[in-house]
Motif scaffolding. Structure first.
Motif, PDB file in Angstrom:
ATOM      1  N   LEU A 155       0.826  -1.200   0.000  1.00  0.00           N
ATOM      2  CA  LEU A 155       0.000   0.000   0.000  1.00  0.00           C
ATOM      3  C   LEU A 155       0.865   1.256   0.000  1.00  0.00           C
ATOM      4  N   LYS A 156       1.972   1.192   0.728  1.00  0.00           N
ATOM      5  CA  LYS A 156       2.893   2.330   0.830  1.00  0.00           C
ATOM      6  C   LYS A 156       3.466   2.724  -0.531  1.00  0.00           C
ATOM      7  N   GLN A 157       3.543   1.780  -1.458  1.00  0.00           N
ATOM      8  CA  GLN A 157       4.060   2.078  -2.797  1.00  0.00           C
ATOM      9  C   GLN A 157       3.062   2.895  -3.608  1.00  0.00           C
ATOM     10  N   ASP A 158       1.779   2.838  -3.217  1.00  0.00           N
ATOM     11  CA  ASP A 158       0.726   3.529  -3.964  1.00  0.00           C
ATOM     12  C   ASP A 158       0.266   4.838  -3.342  1.00  0.00           C
ATOM     13  N   ARG A 159       0.406   4.950  -2.034  1.00  0.00           N
ATOM     14  CA  ARG A 159      -0.041   6.166  -1.348  1.00  0.00           C
ATOM     15  C   ARG A 159       0.687   6.287  -0.015  1.00  0.00           C
ATOM     16  N   ALA A 160       0.591   7.472   0.579  1.00  0.00           N
ATOM     17  CA  ALA A 160       1.172   7.671   1.904  1.00  0.00           C
ATOM     18  C   ALA A 160       0.331   6.908   2.925  1.00  0.00           C
ATOM     19  N   LEU A 161       1.014   6.242   3.837  1.00  0.00           N
ATOM     20  CA  LEU A 161       0.298   5.542   4.895  1.00  0.00           C
ATOM     21  C   LEU A 161      -0.211   6.538   5.922  1.00  0.00           C
ATOM     22  N   THR A 162      -1.299   6.176   6.578  1.00  0.00           N
ATOM     23  CA  THR A 162      -1.785   6.996   7.682  1.00  0.00           C
ATOM     24  C   THR A 162      -0.787   6.881   8.829  1.00  0.00           C
ATOM     25  N   PHE A 163      -0.905   7.746   9.803  1.00  0.00           N
ATOM     26  CA  PHE A 163      -0.026   7.695  10.965  1.00  0.00           C
ATOM     27  C   PHE A 163      -0.132   6.331  11.642  1.00  0.00           C
ATOM     28  N   ARG A 164      -1.328   5.846  11.784  1.00  0.00           N
ATOM     29  CA  ARG A 164      -1.552   4.547  12.441  1.00  0.00           C
ATOM     30  C   ARG A 164      -0.914   3.406  11.637  1.00  0.00           C
ATOM     31  N   GLU A 165      -1.116   3.417  10.313  1.00  0.00           N
ATOM     32  CA  GLU A 165      -0.535   2.377   9.465  1.00  0.00           C
ATOM     33  C   GLU A 165       0.988   2.427   9.518  1.00  0.00           C
ATOM     34  N   SER A 166       1.532   3.623   9.397  1.00  0.00           N
ATOM     35  CA  SER A 166       2.972   3.802   9.411  1.00  0.00           C
ATOM     36  C   SER A 166       3.585   3.345  10.732  1.00  0.00           C
ATOM     37  N   THR A 167       2.941   3.684  11.826  1.00  0.00           N
ATOM     38  CA  THR A 167       3.427   3.287  13.146  1.00  0.00           C
ATOM     39  C   THR A 167       3.390   1.770  13.297  1.00  0.00           C
ATOM     40  N   ALA A 168       2.298   1.149  12.878  1.00  0.00           N
ATOM     41  CA  ALA A 168       2.168  -0.305  12.977  1.00  0.00           C
ATOM     42  C   ALA A 168       3.246  -0.993  12.135  1.00  0.00           C
ATOM     43  N   LEU A 169       3.485  -0.473  10.940  1.00  0.00           N
ATOM     44  CA  LEU A 169       4.495  -1.068  10.064  1.00  0.00           C
ATOM     45  C   LEU A 169       5.890  -0.902  10.661  1.00  0.00           C
ATOM     46  N   ARG A 170       6.220   0.289  11.105  1.00  0.00           N
ATOM     47  CA  ARG A 170       7.544   0.516  11.715  1.00  0.00           C
ATOM     48  C   ARG A 170       7.752  -0.387  12.917  1.00  0.00           C
ATOM     49  N   PHE A 171       6.725  -0.548  13.753  1.00  0.00           N
ATOM     50  CA  PHE A 171       6.831  -1.407  14.932  1.00  0.00           C
ATOM     51  C   PHE A 171       7.110  -2.842  14.502  1.00  0.00           C
ATOM     52  N   HIS A 172       6.356  -3.330  13.528  1.00  0.00           N
ATOM     53  CA  HIS A 172       6.552  -4.704  13.070  1.00  0.00           C
ATOM     54  C   HIS A 172       7.943  -4.881  12.470  1.00  0.00           C
ATOM     55  N   LEU A 173       8.367  -3.929  11.638  1.00  0.00           N
ATOM     56  CA  LEU A 173       9.677  -4.029  11.012  1.00  0.00           C
ATOM     57  C   LEU A 173      10.806  -4.003  12.037  1.00  0.00           C
ATOM     58  N   SER A 174      10.584  -3.349  13.160  1.00  0.00           N
ATOM     59  CA  SER A 174      11.620  -3.309  14.197  1.00  0.00           C
ATOM     60  C   SER A 174      11.861  -4.681  14.812  1.00  0.00           C
ATOM     61  N   MET A 175      10.905  -5.579  14.666  1.00  0.00           N
ATOM     62  CA  MET A 175      11.019  -6.904  15.280  1.00  0.00           C
ATOM     63  C   MET A 175      11.204  -8.037  14.263  1.00  0.00           C
ATOM     64  N   CYS A 176      10.960  -7.786  12.999  1.00  0.00           N
ATOM     65  CA  CYS A 176      10.896  -8.878  12.023  1.00  0.00           C
ATOM     66  C   CYS A 176      11.907  -8.668  10.889  1.00  0.00           C
ATOM     67  N   GLY A 177      12.977  -9.408  10.939  1.00  0.00           N
ATOM     68  CA  GLY A 177      14.014  -9.307   9.923  1.00  0.00           C
ATOM     69  C   GLY A 177      13.532  -9.712   8.539  1.00  0.00           C
ATOM     70  N   ALA A 178      12.686 -10.710   8.466  1.00  0.00           N
ATOM     71  CA  ALA A 178      12.173 -11.154   7.163  1.00  0.00           C
ATOM     72  C   ALA A 178      11.367 -10.038   6.498  1.00  0.00           C
ATOM     73  N   CYS A 179      10.565  -9.348   7.274  1.00  0.00           N
ATOM     74  CA  CYS A 179       9.772  -8.250   6.714  1.00  0.00           C
ATOM     75  C   CYS A 179      10.642  -7.039   6.377  1.00  0.00           C
ATOM     76  N   ARG A 180      11.723  -6.821   7.115  1.00  0.00           N
ATOM     77  CA  ARG A 180      12.654  -5.742   6.759  1.00  0.00           C
ATOM     78  C   ARG A 180      13.265  -6.025   5.393  1.00  0.00           C
ATOM     79  N   THR A 181      13.631  -7.278   5.161  1.00  0.00           N
ATOM     80  CA  THR A 181      14.162  -7.668   3.858  1.00  0.00           C
ATOM     81  C   THR A 181      13.110  -7.452   2.772  1.00  0.00           C
TER      82      THR A 181
END
Length: 69
Positions: A11-37
């Motif tokens: 979704l981020k490739q098509d539009r800016a994420l909302t604050f909530r979406e962006s925060t949730a994604l950043r939180f998940h990426l901080s813990m998940c190496g596979a998703c960071r890749t």
């Protein structure tokens, strides 16, 4: 949670994420190496697509996916 993170990355490739979406994604990426890749791969593909002359950008795509005029 990885499925939702992948959805947000796409979704981020098509539009800016909302604050909530962006925060949730950043939180998940901080813990998940596979998703960071995966996120790096999404970003790389997006950059390549923007700069490749044979790939129509989303802003130029008027729903014509088959190249007929």
């Amino acid at each position: 949670m990885c499925r939702e993170a992948t959805r947000l990355m796409s979704l981020k490739q098509d539009r800016a994420l909302t604050f909530r979406e962006s925060t949730a994604l950043r939180f998940h990426l901080s813990m998940c190496g596979a998703c960071r890749t995966c996120a790096r791969q999404f970003d790389l593909l997006h950059k390549i697509g923007r700069h490749h002359p044979d790939i129509p950008s989303a802003s130029n795509d008027k729903g014509d996916r088959h190249g007929s005029h």
